[in-house]
Scaffold this motif. Structure first.
Motif, PDB file in Angstrom:
ATOM      1  N   LYS A 197      77.570 -99.181  18.322  1.00  0.00           N
ATOM      2  CA  LYS A 197      78.061 -97.924  17.753  1.00  0.00           C
ATOM      3  C   LYS A 197      78.427 -98.057  16.282  1.00  0.00           C
ATOM      4  N   LEU A 198      78.307 -99.286  15.764  1.00  0.00           N
ATOM      5  CA  LEU A 198      78.564 -99.528  14.349  1.00  0.00           C
ATOM      6  C   LEU A 198      77.280 -99.539  13.523  1.00  0.00           C
ATOM      7  N   LEU A 199      76.139 -99.365  14.181  1.00  0.00           N
ATOM      8  CA  LEU A 199      74.853 -99.408  13.483  1.00  0.00           C
ATOM      9  C   LEU A 199      74.726 -98.251  12.501  1.00  0.00           C
ATOM     10  N   LEU A 200      73.872 -98.438  11.515  1.00  0.00           N
ATOM     11  CA  LEU A 200      73.643 -97.381  10.526  1.00  0.00           C
ATOM     12  C   LEU A 200      73.122 -96.111  11.182  1.00  0.00           C
ATOM     13  N   LEU A 201      72.271 -96.255  12.213  1.00  0.00           N
ATOM     14  CA  LEU A 201      71.695 -95.094  12.888  1.00  0.00           C
ATOM     15  C   LEU A 201      72.625 -94.470  13.917  1.00  0.00           C
ATOM     16  N   SER A 202      73.808 -95.010  14.084  1.00  0.00           N
ATOM     17  CA  SER A 202      74.736 -94.517  15.097  1.00  0.00           C
ATOM     18  C   SER A 202      75.492 -93.290  14.592  1.00  0.00           C
ATOM     19  N   TRP A 203      75.324 -92.169  15.281  1.00  0.00           N
ATOM     20  CA  TRP A 203      76.061 -90.954  14.922  1.00  0.00           C
ATOM     21  C   TRP A 203      77.558 -91.142  15.128  1.00  0.00           C
ATOM     22  N   ASN A 204      77.929 -92.060  15.994  1.00  0.00           N
ATOM     23  CA  ASN A 204      79.331 -92.352  16.242  1.00  0.00           C
ATOM     24  C   ASN A 204      80.044 -92.825  14.982  1.00  0.00           C
ATOM     25  N   LYS A 205      79.266 -93.373  14.020  1.00  0.00           N
ATOM     26  CA  LYS A 205      79.850 -93.848  12.761  1.00  0.00           C
ATOM     27  C   LYS A 205      80.470 -92.718  11.957  1.00  0.00           C
ATOM     28  N   THR A 206      80.040 -91.477  12.192  1.00  0.00           N
ATOM     29  CA  THR A 206      80.601 -90.353  11.443  1.00  0.00           C
ATOM     30  C   THR A 206      82.065 -90.114  11.800  1.00  0.00           C
ATOM     31  N   MET A 207      82.515 -90.719  12.907  1.00  0.00           N
ATOM     32  CA  MET A 207      83.924 -90.610  13.285  1.00  0.00           C
ATOM     33  C   MET A 207      84.813 -91.439  12.361  1.00  0.00           C
ATOM     34  N   SER A 208      84.203 -92.417  11.683  1.00  0.00           N
ATOM     35  CA  SER A 208      84.984 -93.299  10.811  1.00  0.00           C
ATOM     36  C   SER A 208      84.089 -93.857   9.710  1.00  0.00           C
ATOM     37  N   GLY A 209      84.113 -93.244   8.558  1.00  0.00           N
ATOM     38  CA  GLY A 209      83.357 -93.754   7.416  1.00  0.00           C
ATOM     39  C   GLY A 209      81.857 -93.656   7.577  1.00  0.00           C
ATOM     40  N   GLY A 210      81.352 -92.454   7.838  1.00  0.00           N
ATOM     41  CA  GLY A 210      79.918 -92.270   8.017  1.00  0.00           C
ATOM     42  C   GLY A 210      79.197 -91.824   6.758  1.00  0.00           C
ATOM     43  N   ASP A 211      79.769 -92.102   5.590  1.00  0.00           N
ATOM     44  CA  ASP A 211      79.164 -91.641   4.335  1.00  0.00           C
ATOM     45  C   ASP A 211      77.768 -92.223   4.130  1.00  0.00           C
TER      46      ASP A 211
END
Length: 284
Positions: free
Chosen positions: A54-68
């Motif tokens: 869920k920390l991958l660049l392609l992970s939409w979950n990253k938008t929850m924390s620093g998905g810039d």
């Protein structure tokens, strides 16, 4: 002969500078995302750690924390996906090199081997950097970590609903790592189809300036976002935007049938466009 021509054209595309430039851009973004994650989560207890996939660049979950970085990638994606190979037919048409290649291979064989090569090259460039990131995350972060960047409890109904909205939700529940691999392959396939569609478009419509070939996919991808926003606000129960289907762990409501129909139409238009372009050249 067809397969040999496809491999030969694919090798030629992979030797071009623009293909390597796009590959290195993607690799750089992947490495920046990886290093950022390492610095952000170093020393964190494995029980509180987030699931590495869920920390991958392609992970939409990253938008929850620093998905810039992911959001920036989505902005330039319509431009990047065209650059490695989609211009190849237009370049050969402008240089008249396609006349010689068509005479040697046969017009249709030349065009469809070109189409398949464009798909294959784009697929490779848009999957390899992300596979590298999967490997790096597996090496750097605890494999037993299960956290979600939303910080919802596992038994929270909202979290359960969000997981059920993942494109590979059942596979994710069995193995997050397998779902990440499958999602990355899907992203590469979609990228290859987008590039092949642009190549077929250049077979039918010839522009004096190749920069206009950025428009078809740019317009198409942004159109899915515009239509999705309009219809979702009017009560449609699922999203239409392309990235909700192509990114990992996207928890927006989806309709898989819509996505499959859209991609099937795009494939048919691609094949039909290349065939029409080939017939037009034969008649001229």
């Amino acid at each position: 002969m067809f397969l040999k021509a496809t491999v030969s054209q694919g090798k030629f595309m992979l030797r071009q500078k623009k293909a390597w430039i796009v590959f290195y851009i993607l690799l750089a973004m992947v490495l920046v995302n990886f290093v950022t994650n390492v610095l952000m989560f170093r020393g964190m207890d494995s029980l509180a750690m987030y699931q590495p996939m869920k920390l991958l660049l392609l992970s939409w979950n990253k938008t929850m924390s620093g998905g810039d970085l992911l959001l920036g990638f989505l902005q330039i994606y319509p431009l990047l996906v065209i650059c490695p190979a989609a211009f190849s037919l237009a370049e050969e048409q402008q240089s008249k090199e396609y006349i010689l290649l068509s005479a040697r291979l046969g017009n249709m064989k030349y065009r469809f081997s070109k189409l398949l090569a464009v798909f294959g090259v784009t697929f490779l460039i848009f999957t390899l950097p992300f596979f590298i990131e999967i490997i790096l995350n597996c090496l750097a972060f605890p494999l037993n970590a299960q956290g979600d960047l939303s910080n919802w409890n596992y038994y929270d109904p909202t979290y359960i609903e969000s997981v059920n909205n993942y494109l590979f939700s059942k596979i994710f529940l069995m193995s997050p790592y397998l779902s990440a691999v499958l999602g990355t392959i899907l992203f590469g396939i979609a990228s290859g189809i987008f590039a092949a569609f642009t190549t077929a478009f250049s077979s039918v419509v010839r522009f004096r300036y190749r920069i206009f070939l950025f428009l078809p996919i740019f317009v198409l991808l942004n159109l899915t976002e515009i239509v999705s926003s309009i219809l979702f606000t009017r009560g449609m129960g699922f999203r239409l935007s392309w990235y909700h289907y192509c990114l990992l762990y996207n928890d927006e409501p989806k309709n898989l049938g819509y996505f499959l129909i859209l991609m099937s139409i795009l494939i048919l238009l691609t094949i039909g466009g290349m065939y029409i372009g080939g017939k037009k050249d034969c008649m001229s």
